[in-house]
Design a protein around this motif. Structure first.
Motif, PDB file in Angstrom:
ATOM      1  N   SER A  32      -3.946   9.226  -3.090  1.00  9.67           N
ATOM      2  CA  SER A  32      -5.200   8.543  -3.240  1.00  9.67           C
ATOM      3  C   SER A  32      -5.357   7.133  -3.680  1.00  9.67           C
ATOM      4  O   SER A  32      -5.988   6.460  -3.056  1.00  9.67           O
ATOM      5  CB  SER A  32      -6.021   9.223  -4.541  1.00  9.67           C
ATOM      6  OG  SER A  32      -5.057   9.159  -5.779  1.00  9.67           O
ATOM      7  N   PHE A  33      -4.115   6.715  -4.310  1.00  6.78           N
ATOM      8  CA  PHE A  33      -3.681   5.325  -4.514  1.00  6.78           C
ATOM      9  C   PHE A  33      -3.578   4.374  -3.046  1.00  6.78           C
ATOM     10  O   PHE A  33      -3.981   3.454  -3.032  1.00  6.78           O
ATOM     11  CB  PHE A  33      -2.892   4.948  -5.530  1.00  6.78           C
ATOM     12  CG  PHE A  33      -3.032   3.647  -6.295  1.00  6.78           C
ATOM     13  CD1 PHE A  33      -4.148   3.447  -7.067  1.00  6.78           C
ATOM     14  CD2 PHE A  33      -1.901   2.733  -5.931  1.00  6.78           C
ATOM     15  CE1 PHE A  33      -4.199   2.287  -7.639  1.00  6.78           C
ATOM     16  CE2 PHE A  33      -2.167   1.528  -6.755  1.00  6.78           C
ATOM     17  CZ  PHE A  33      -3.172   1.215  -7.189  1.00  6.78           C
ATOM     18  N   ALA A  34      -2.776   5.166  -2.152  1.00 13.36           N
ATOM     19  CA  ALA A  34      -2.340   4.535  -0.966  1.00 13.36           C
ATOM     20  C   ALA A  34      -3.604   4.509  -0.168  1.00 13.36           C
ATOM     21  O   ALA A  34      -4.072   3.521   0.659  1.00 13.36           O
ATOM     22  CB  ALA A  34      -1.321   5.343  -0.191  1.00 13.36           C
ATOM     23  N   VAL A  35      -4.497   5.406  -0.109  1.00  9.54           N
ATOM     24  CA  VAL A  35      -5.922   5.333   0.678  1.00  9.54           C
ATOM     25  C   VAL A  35      -6.933   4.227   0.007  1.00  9.54           C
ATOM     26  O   VAL A  35      -7.316   3.472   1.130  1.00  9.54           O
ATOM     27  CB  VAL A  35      -6.474   6.739   0.580  1.00  9.54           C
ATOM     28  CG1 VAL A  35      -8.042   6.719   1.212  1.00  9.54           C
ATOM     29  CG2 VAL A  35      -5.955   7.899   1.628  1.00  9.54           C
ATOM     30  N   VAL A  36      -6.901   4.217  -1.298  1.00 12.00           N
ATOM     31  CA  VAL A  36      -7.741   3.130  -1.786  1.00 12.00           C
ATOM     32  C   VAL A  36      -7.391   1.767  -1.476  1.00 12.00           C
ATOM     33  O   VAL A  36      -8.049   1.061  -1.079  1.00 12.00           O
ATOM     34  CB  VAL A  36      -8.001   3.366  -3.028  1.00 12.00           C
ATOM     35  CG1 VAL A  36      -8.506   2.081  -3.910  1.00 12.00           C
ATOM     36  CG2 VAL A  36      -8.686   4.476  -3.602  1.00 12.00           C
ATOM     37  N   LEU A  37      -6.012   1.697  -1.649  1.00 14.80           N
ATOM     38  CA  LEU A  37      -5.278   0.261  -1.286  1.00 14.80           C
ATOM     39  C   LEU A  37      -5.580  -0.100   0.434  1.00 14.80           C
ATOM     40  O   LEU A  37      -5.873  -1.251   0.362  1.00 14.80           O
ATOM     41  CB  LEU A  37      -3.777   0.161  -1.528  1.00 14.80           C
ATOM     42  CG  LEU A  37      -3.385   0.146  -3.082  1.00 14.80           C
ATOM     43  CD1 LEU A  37      -1.831   0.277  -3.184  1.00 14.80           C
ATOM     44  CD2 LEU A  37      -3.852  -1.169  -3.423  1.00 14.80           C
ATOM     45  N   LEU A  38      -5.065   1.003   1.172  1.00 13.22           N
ATOM     46  CA  LEU A  38      -5.535   0.633   2.560  1.00 13.22           C
ATOM     47  C   LEU A  38      -6.933   0.227   2.987  1.00 13.22           C
ATOM     48  O   LEU A  38      -7.341  -0.642   3.605  1.00 13.22           O
ATOM     49  CB  LEU A  38      -4.852   1.680   3.443  1.00 13.22           C
ATOM     50  CG  LEU A  38      -3.368   1.948   3.963  1.00 13.22           C
ATOM     51  CD1 LEU A  38      -3.262   3.157   4.745  1.00 13.22           C
ATOM     52  CD2 LEU A  38      -3.045   0.664   4.602  1.00 13.22           C
ATOM     53  N   ILE A  39      -7.772   1.133   2.452  1.00 13.14           N
ATOM     54  CA  ILE A  39      -9.055   0.949   2.824  1.00 13.14           C
ATOM     55  C   ILE A  39      -9.612  -0.813   1.907  1.00 13.14           C
ATOM     56  O   ILE A  39     -10.213  -1.258   2.733  1.00 13.14           O
ATOM     57  CB  ILE A  39     -10.130   1.839   1.892  1.00 13.14           C
ATOM     58  CG1 ILE A  39      -9.771   3.115   2.993  1.00 13.14           C
ATOM     59  CG2 ILE A  39     -11.546   1.460   2.102  1.00 13.14           C
ATOM     60  CD1 ILE A  39     -10.259   4.235   2.259  1.00 13.14           C
ATOM     61  N   ALA A  49       1.007  -1.089  -0.049  1.00 14.90           N
ATOM     62  CA  ALA A  49      -0.145   0.150   0.075  1.00 14.90           C
ATOM     63  C   ALA A  49       0.737   1.400  -0.030  1.00 14.90           C
ATOM     64  O   ALA A  49       0.329   2.268  -0.289  1.00 14.90           O
ATOM     65  CB  ALA A  49      -0.919  -0.078   1.304  1.00 14.90           C
ATOM     66  N   VAL A  50       2.130   1.359   0.330  1.00 14.74           N
ATOM     67  CA  VAL A  50       3.027   2.167   0.351  1.00 14.74           C
ATOM     68  C   VAL A  50       3.974   2.022  -0.957  1.00 14.74           C
ATOM     69  O   VAL A  50       4.274   3.175  -1.720  1.00 14.74           O
ATOM     70  CB  VAL A  50       3.863   2.386   1.469  1.00 14.74           C
ATOM     71  CG1 VAL A  50       4.935   3.684   1.352  1.00 14.74           C
ATOM     72  CG2 VAL A  50       2.915   2.590   2.784  1.00 14.74           C
ATOM     73  N   ILE A  51       4.463   0.973  -1.257  1.00 15.04           N
ATOM     74  CA  ILE A  51       5.449   0.909  -2.412  1.00 15.04           C
ATOM     75  C   ILE A  51       4.972   1.074  -3.913  1.00 15.04           C
ATOM     76  O   ILE A  51       5.323   1.753  -4.524  1.00 15.04           O
ATOM     77  CB  ILE A  51       6.123  -0.539  -2.345  1.00 15.04           C
ATOM     78  CG1 ILE A  51       6.817  -0.927  -1.042  1.00 15.04           C
ATOM     79  CG2 ILE A  51       6.768  -0.932  -3.625  1.00 15.04           C
ATOM     80  CD1 ILE A  51       7.215  -2.290  -0.648  1.00 15.04           C
ATOM     81  N   ILE A  52       3.605   0.642  -4.278  1.00 11.49           N
ATOM     82  CA  ILE A  52       2.973   0.752  -5.693  1.00 11.49           C
ATOM     83  C   ILE A  52       2.755   2.212  -5.493  1.00 11.49           C
ATOM     84  O   ILE A  52       3.170   2.772  -6.703  1.00 11.49           O
ATOM     85  CB  ILE A  52       1.665   0.018  -5.644  1.00 11.49           C
ATOM     86  CG1 ILE A  52       2.243  -1.441  -5.746  1.00 11.49           C
ATOM     87  CG2 ILE A  52       1.059   0.436  -6.924  1.00 11.49           C
ATOM     88  CD1 ILE A  52       1.055  -2.511  -5.793  1.00 11.49           C
ATOM     89  N   PHE A  69      -5.102  -6.556  11.554  1.00 16.55           N
ATOM     90  CA  PHE A  69      -4.933  -5.104  11.295  1.00 16.55           C
ATOM     91  C   PHE A  69      -3.500  -4.554  11.887  1.00 16.55           C
ATOM     92  O   PHE A  69      -2.979  -3.774  11.378  1.00 16.55           O
ATOM     93  CB  PHE A  69      -5.881  -4.302  12.410  1.00 16.55           C
ATOM     94  CG  PHE A  69      -5.730  -2.716  12.435  1.00 16.55           C
ATOM     95  CD1 PHE A  69      -6.257  -1.945  11.118  1.00 16.55           C
ATOM     96  CD2 PHE A  69      -5.135  -2.058  13.547  1.00 16.55           C
ATOM     97  CE1 PHE A  69      -6.037  -0.526  11.378  1.00 16.55           C
ATOM     98  CE2 PHE A  69      -5.312  -0.844  13.411  1.00 16.55           C
ATOM     99  CZ  PHE A  69      -5.562   0.100  12.405  1.00 16.55           C
ATOM    100  N   SER A  70      -3.245  -5.127  12.930  1.00 15.57           N
ATOM    101  CA  SER A  70      -1.648  -4.924  13.292  1.00 15.57           C
ATOM    102  C   SER A  70      -0.661  -5.458  12.357  1.00 15.57           C
ATOM    103  O   SER A  70       0.446  -4.475  12.239  1.00 15.57           O
ATOM    104  CB  SER A  70      -1.490  -5.601  14.620  1.00 15.57           C
ATOM    105  OG  SER A  70      -1.421  -6.885  14.607  1.00 15.57           O
ATOM    106  N   ALA A  71      -0.678  -6.136  11.525  1.00 15.56           N
ATOM    107  CA  ALA A  71       0.058  -6.527  10.571  1.00 15.56           C
ATOM    108  C   ALA A  71       0.137  -5.682   9.356  1.00 15.56           C
ATOM    109  O   ALA A  71       1.027  -5.230   8.789  1.00 15.56           O
ATOM    110  CB  ALA A  71      -0.121  -8.071  10.204  1.00 15.56           C
ATOM    111  N   VAL A  72      -1.121  -5.316   8.754  1.00 15.24           N
ATOM    112  CA  VAL A  72      -1.057  -4.265   7.775  1.00 15.24           C
ATOM    113  C   VAL A  72      -0.615  -2.980   8.168  1.00 15.24           C
ATOM    114  O   VAL A  72       0.286  -2.425   7.505  1.00 15.24           O
ATOM    115  CB  VAL A  72      -2.811  -4.312   7.278  1.00 15.24           C
ATOM    116  CG1 VAL A  72      -2.772  -3.206   6.238  1.00 15.24           C
ATOM    117  CG2 VAL A  72      -3.010  -5.638   6.617  1.00 15.24           C
ATOM    118  N   LEU A  73      -0.935  -2.574   9.307  1.00 12.67           N
ATOM    119  CA  LEU A  73      -0.512  -1.287   9.913  1.00 12.67           C
ATOM    120  C   LEU A  73       1.071  -1.259  10.267  1.00 12.67           C
ATOM    121  O   LEU A  73       1.717  -0.350   9.864  1.00 12.67           O
ATOM    122  CB  LEU A  73      -1.034  -0.930  11.225  1.00 12.67           C
ATOM    123  CG  LEU A  73      -0.954   0.472  11.840  1.00 12.67           C
ATOM    124  CD1 LEU A  73      -1.542   1.317  10.695  1.00 12.67           C
ATOM    125  CD2 LEU A  73      -1.630   0.927  12.951  1.00 12.67           C
TER     126      LEU A  73
END
Length: 131
Positions: A89-96, A52-55, A106-110
């Motif tokens: 915007s892409f990071a927000v979409v991927l995280l959501i 979600a950050v790298i792309i 959640f802890s692993a994703v965060l």
């Protein structure tokens, strides 16, 4: 000169992305070893958070370093701001998407997301000698 500036920026962006991928892989391996029962889901949670950050970072680098040279100054600034808007915007979409549509912890994703961001923030210090 134009090719030199854009090539240098692309090289630094590639270094950043490699550093982020390495950090995320190591953190994902640590999470999977620490969690003996659900290590598989924690591994993929960290990987998903890192992606979600790298792309978005890769998309920003592609957009920001597409133009170079003094004659294209307005285009460079425009590409920079468009790339940053695309990145956020892409990071927000991927995280959501990760948090709503998957069952990853959640802890692993965060943790993956934050680790990739920390590498991104520390990159100017880490790569200071290469610029």
């Amino acid at each position: 000169m134009k090719q030199t500036l854009t090539a240098t920026g692309k090289q630094l962006a590639a270094k950043l992305i490699r550093a982020q991928v390495g950090t995320i892989f190591l953190l994902a391996c640590v999470f999977s070893l620490v969690q003996p029962i659900a290590g598989y889901t924690y591994f993929w949670g960290v990987v998903g958070g890192g992606i979600a950050v790298i792309i978005p970072t890769a998309l920003f680098a592609w957009r920001a370093f597409s133009q170079g040279g003094a004659r294209a100054a307005k285009q460079i600034v425009s590409n920079f701001f468009a790339g940053e808007a695309l990145k956020i915007s892409f990071a927000v979409v991927l995280l959501i998407g990760l948090l709503v549509f998957t069952t990853l912890p959640f802890s692993a994703v965060l943790s993956g997301y934050i680790a990739a961001l920390v590498v991104q923030w520390l990159a100017p210090i880490l790569f200071l000698k290469s610029t």
